[in-house]
Write an enzyme that holds these catalytic residues in place. Sequence first.
Site, PDB file in Angstrom:
ATOM      1  N   ASP A  67      70.149  18.008  37.191  1.00 56.85           N
ATOM      2  CA  ASP A  67      70.117  17.311  35.907  1.00 56.85           C
ATOM      3  C   ASP A  67      71.363  17.678  35.122  1.00 56.85           C
ATOM      4  O   ASP A  67      71.493  18.793  34.641  1.00 56.85           O
ATOM      5  CB  ASP A  67      68.855  17.698  35.128  1.00 56.85           C
ATOM      6  CG  ASP A  67      68.668  16.867  33.873  1.00 56.85           C
ATOM      7  OD1 ASP A  67      69.589  16.106  33.512  1.00 56.85           O
ATOM      8  OD2 ASP A  67      67.598  16.969  33.246  1.00 56.85           O
ATOM      9  N   HIS A 103      63.209  10.036  30.560  1.00 52.92           N
ATOM     10  CA  HIS A 103      64.241  10.936  31.078  1.00 52.92           C
ATOM     11  C   HIS A 103      64.386  10.788  32.582  1.00 52.92           C
ATOM     12  O   HIS A 103      63.399  10.763  33.327  1.00 52.92           O
ATOM     13  CB  HIS A 103      63.920  12.389  30.736  1.00 52.92           C
ATOM     14  CG  HIS A 103      65.011  13.335  31.122  1.00 52.92           C
ATOM     15  ND1 HIS A 103      66.315  13.188  30.697  1.00 52.92           N
ATOM     16  CD2 HIS A 103      65.008  14.425  31.934  1.00 52.92           C
ATOM     17  CE1 HIS A 103      67.058  14.148  31.204  1.00 52.92           C
ATOM     18  NE2 HIS A 103      66.304  14.906  31.962  1.00 52.92           N
ATOM     19  N   CYS A 130      71.144  10.671  29.990  1.00 51.37           N
ATOM     20  CA  CYS A 130      70.614  10.952  31.327  1.00 51.37           C
ATOM     21  C   CYS A 130      70.756   9.801  32.311  1.00 51.37           C
ATOM     22  O   CYS A 130      71.159  10.016  33.460  1.00 51.37           O
ATOM     23  CB  CYS A 130      69.154  11.391  31.236  1.00 51.37           C
ATOM     24  SG  CYS A 130      68.015  10.123  30.606  1.00 51.37           S
TER      25      CYS A 130
END
Length: 269
Positions: free
Chosen positions: A119, A104, A67
């Site tokens: 995302d 995250h 991420c």
Amino acid sequence: MDIDHFLQRIGLQSLPDSPMKRLQALHAAMTKTVPFENVAVMEGKSISLEPGDIFAKVVEQGRGGYCFELNGLLAHLLEDFGYRIERLIGRVWASGAPAPLLTHMTLRVFVEDRPYLCDVGFGGGTLREPLPWVTGAVAIQGPDRFRLDATDNGETMLSRLVHAEWKNMYSLLPCPVRSQDYIPANHYTSTHPNSYFTQGLVAALVTDSGRVTLRDRLFRTVAAGRETERELTTFDEVVQVLGQEFGLRELDLAALKSRLSHLFVEARD
């Protein structure tokens, strides 16, 4: 950023003029061409969050990342295109941990003053396209269903419908953060023995009708609602899957084999 080189990496020759359609095109293309993976962690390499280093790894070397790398790269690209973005941080609940750490990264991107959750770095459950930031509404993205909900502590939870049951994925803090705020979380995820990313090999990509994922020796394909699993029995099979299914080549095979050797000792036993 060399935008032309980046577009070539994700398989796009051009982009729509519309800001919304451009955002959708970039998001969708990244999830289908740039794998979510932790191979560099398994190779024993440090994970840099410097924009130039991420670009070199993902675009020039044809690798993927997790991420902080993938959403970090998308953030810089969108800023170059003039989008207003907010960097967010959240807790991953998919593991079932009672009190997850803040590990995250996602983005809140504004198009005509409307916010969207973006995302491209959450592995097997990542969004396929920007998600309107509207709580309580079910969003359909191809074969997937997502929903945002407000939590009792002010965070916003993203859930995904899995086998007729809503599964919590991650919750996001309400306040934006700065790029440097990800440094401690990145250090934890890439080095701590309790981190999901130091405990085994991970790779994932979105496909038109499903997803492909790899966790250590287990290769799973979801297509048109059907799931198939195959257990890889040799290290060479793992390398083959990483290359053919995720486009990952020119790996540090010696380091990777050393790190994963225990898997195949167990398989022979």
